[in-house]
Structures are given as C-alpha cells and as structure tokens.
Design an enzyme around this catalytic site. Sequence first.
Site, PDB file in Angstrom:
ATOM      1  N   ASN A   1      43.459  78.629 -39.306  1.00  0.00           N
ATOM      2  CA  ASN A   1      44.432  78.076 -40.253  1.00  0.00           C
ATOM      3  C   ASN A   1      43.816  77.105 -41.253  1.00  0.00           C
ATOM      4  O   ASN A   1      44.492  76.669 -42.188  1.00  0.00           O
ATOM      5  CB  ASN A   1      45.590  77.396 -39.505  1.00  0.00           C
ATOM      6  CG  ASN A   1      46.497  78.419 -38.839  1.00  0.00           C
ATOM      7  OD1 ASN A   1      46.306  79.621 -39.015  1.00  0.00           O
ATOM      8  ND2 ASN A   1      47.476  77.952 -38.080  1.00  0.00           N
TER       9      ASN A   1
ATOM     10  N   CYS B   1      52.670  87.944 -38.592  1.00  0.00           N
ATOM     11  CA  CYS B   1      53.370  88.131 -37.321  1.00  0.00           C
ATOM     12  C   CYS B   1      54.862  87.968 -37.517  1.00  0.00           C
ATOM     13  O   CYS B   1      55.308  87.116 -38.288  1.00  0.00           O
ATOM     14  CB  CYS B   1      52.878  87.094 -36.299  1.00  0.00           C
ATOM     15  SG  CYS B   1      51.232  87.422 -35.678  1.00  0.00           S
TER      16      CYS B   1
ATOM     17  N   ARG C   1      60.560  84.658 -42.390  1.00  0.00           N
ATOM     18  CA  ARG C   1      59.522  83.729 -42.870  1.00  0.00           C
ATOM     19  C   ARG C   1      59.545  83.740 -44.403  1.00  0.00           C
ATOM     20  O   ARG C   1      58.667  84.300 -45.058  1.00  0.00           O
ATOM     21  CB  ARG C   1      58.136  84.126 -42.332  1.00  0.00           C
ATOM     22  CG  ARG C   1      58.047  83.985 -40.820  1.00  0.00           C
ATOM     23  CD  ARG C   1      56.671  84.331 -40.301  1.00  0.00           C
ATOM     24  NE  ARG C   1      55.729  83.241 -40.436  1.00  0.00           N
ATOM     25  CZ  ARG C   1      54.463  83.294 -40.015  1.00  0.00           C
ATOM     26  NH1 ARG C   1      54.014  84.392 -39.445  1.00  0.00           N
ATOM     27  NH2 ARG C   1      53.648  82.270 -40.173  1.00  0.00           N
TER      28      ARG C   1
END
Length: 418
Positions: A23, A117, A122
């Site tokens: 990340n 994912c 989202r």
Amino acid sequence: MQKLIINGGKKLSGEIRIQGAKNAALPIMAASVLCGEEIILHNCPRISDVYAAMRILTYLGCKAGFAEKNTAVLRAENVTETSISDELMREMRSSVFFLGAVLGRTGKCRITLPGGCDLGPRPIDMHLAALRRMGVTIKEEYGVLDCTAENGLKGANITLSFPSVGTTENIMLAAVLAEGTTVIQNAAREPEIADLAELLTSCGAKISGAGCGRIVIKGVKKLHGCEYSIMPDRIVCATYLSCAASAGGDIVVSDCRPSDMESILSIFEQMGCIVHSSADKIYFSAGRPLKAVSPVRTMVYPGFPTDAQAVVMAVLCRAKGTSVFVENIFENRFKHTGELCRMGADILVEGKTAVVKGVDRLYGAKICASDLRGGAGLVSAALSAEGTSEISNIHYIDRGYEEIETILSSAGADIIRV
Ligand code: UD1
C-alpha cells in the site's frame, strides 16, 4: 489453476523478513509519473499488484521494471498516453492513483472505474469531488471518466467527510505540481501516506503534515528523480504473526516497523501471545491457550486496521471464549467466514458484526480465497488445522504476498504450491 496445499499442525520457528509495503509501493509507483527523471525503488515487493502498476506505467509510455531482486527502476521522461485501458483499470483498486498522477503531469486523464477486491461498494466519489475542487472537469459517460484541467490544476482547501486513504493520496499526487497550496483536512493518517510524502519530498515536493490529519502541499514547478526504500508492510507482518499464533511456536520477524503496529500487537497480546519489539524486529511467542478478544473494532489508523481483521479472526477461531468483530470500514468484508466455517469454525455474521465462538480444533478442508486478506486468513487457519487444506483462488493472495509458501515453509510450515 494454482493451489496451496497445507498440512496443519507444524509449529513455526526461525526468522521471517518482512517485504516492502504494497500500500506504499502502489501510490509511489503512480507518483513516478510526476517525475521527469529516474526513480530507483528499493524494497519493492514482487507481487502481482506491483506488476499491474508496472503494466500501467508501460502503457502510459514510461519505463518500469525490476533491475534486481527487490529494486525497481521507473522512468517517466515521456508520458505519451493519458488514458488507461479498462482492462488495466480493472486489475486493481490502486489503478485509481494514476488519475491524480497523470492529471498532475499532463492536465488530463481518461479512465474507467477501478477494480480490486470485492469488499462491498468501493466508490471513488470523494476522489472525484476533491479533484473538481482543484479545477478538474469530469465528464462521466458509459463508465468512462474524462477528466481535464483546462487551466491547470489549482491548489484548494479540501475537507474530507471521511479520512479515506486513497483519496488523501490521490489529492497529494494531484497537488504536488499544482499551482498554489492545497490543504487536506481530516486526511487519513496511515503510515503509507507518510511514506508517499517522503518519496515525493525526496523528489523535490513541498509537503508537511503527512501522517497527521492536516496535510499542506505547496505546488512546485518540477520534480526530479530519487532513490528510495519502501517502508515495511505492516499487514504482511500481522499475517506472519497470525500464522505463528495459529500454528504455535516462536518466531522473530525482522525488517518490520513495530511502532506502526501498536493496535495489532495489542490484540495479539490480549490473546495471550508474548510480543517483544525493538525498532525493526518483533520477538513473538504464540500463546497457549489462546484467549478470546472482544470487541475487535476495525478503525482508521491508528486504530485496528480492516486489512488485519481476517488474519486475526483466523487465530481467534480457536481461542477460549467468544470474540466479537465489528467491521467499520468496508460493508462486505466477512467473506472468509464461510470458508473458516467449512474448517469447523463457529462464526455468526450479522451486518457489520461477526461473533466467533472459539472451537477446540479446526479441520483441513477444500477452501477458496475470496479476496487478498481473507485468503491470507485461510492460510493462517490451515496452519493450525488438523489434516490437509487445499486453498484455491490464490491469485488473490499473490496480489499482496511475496512467495508466501517459501517464507512459511522456511519457518517450518508444511505448505506447497501446486
Ligand atoms: C486503502 C488500502 C486498503 C485498506 C483501506 C482502508 C491501499 C492501496 N489500499 O484502500 O488496503 O483496506 O485503505 O484502510 O492503500 N470511500 C468512499 N468514497 C471514496 C473513497 C472511499 O465512500 O471516494 C469509502 C470506502 O468505500 C470505504 C472507506 O471509504 O468504505 C475507506 O476507504 P479508503 O480509506 O479510501 O480505502 P482505499 O484507499 O480504497
């Protein structure tokens, strides 16, 4: 289709070195688009999401590849393309970082909605709202977002309604070369944001407050190249601690940053594990019997991270007593619970809460990863289970873990990839 075959019940021992953080690597790779010169990235994990980011960079006309083991070289002297294909956008959620970076470099960018994912909806509405405040016009038609900053990107005061990690990073990417100053209020405080800021600052950007709730970015005209080492991955570290807690044994985890992981380490201590840390190592002994922990609430940093929820749940399936998880970040992040139940776990999910009643033993089973961290949770559970587990859909796990089977087998686990 590849699978992981795990024979549970082998204790772990020895030292596990932690890879660079996915990340942090992904927004940093997008940041390379803003720099006209070479960026040399050390500690860059060889995971499939990093290769996906390299494919996007190549598509944009940049050069990207590994020079040696974990050193990537990125060169964005030429950005010849400002749109990103739907196929590349769908490969991962982090493709959205290229929106801020390409806009920052060229003033325009055309993308489709990012993949990633499935953790429930989202949206990227906060990313788009922030870019609009910076002078970007966004036309949305048939799933394509056509973004242009006709008069260049302008610094702006942006207050986030929620401290979204990706939105904070995308604004930073768009703001470093913008005209004027951008202030982000209620910014996310995850350590990976400070890592992105550090890379950008090494390239000549003017950023203060990264890692705090108020980030100030003063636009500069140009960025130069740099050599940078990516921070350790705190979620991968949590995963290997989870594996040791599940399987039993003592491990030393090296090249990690325990100071970023207090909320996670505290949960392992509450389970009865013994945790001693130095600046970059964790000395870890699995507790026995494991104790239930309740509640485990996922929160924004410095709270307990949603990304560590599945790997911690995998351990607590076998703890004495009942643990309660409250997932506050994503709407649908309990998909691994069904697979854990196939292994004999006793878990009841109701909305954003999962109630885990500890059982004496888990059994090996044929199970299927449904997302990256859920898949890692299944690996951890399988290490503690009686008998053989066969985990399919492991491409999810490969998105974030470098050679998970090699690392675990060198620590004593019976795990192979077939
Ligand atoms: C990042 C991490 C991911 C982690 C998550 C939360 C990366 C590459 N990924 O994801 O591993 O699980 O932070 O710590 O760093 N939201 C909106 N609108 C938006 C943006 C976000 O509603 O425009 C919502 C999301 O749906 C979610 C919440 O905000 O419910 C948190 O998302 P965010 O912090 O943005 O996570 P990501 O950046 O996607």
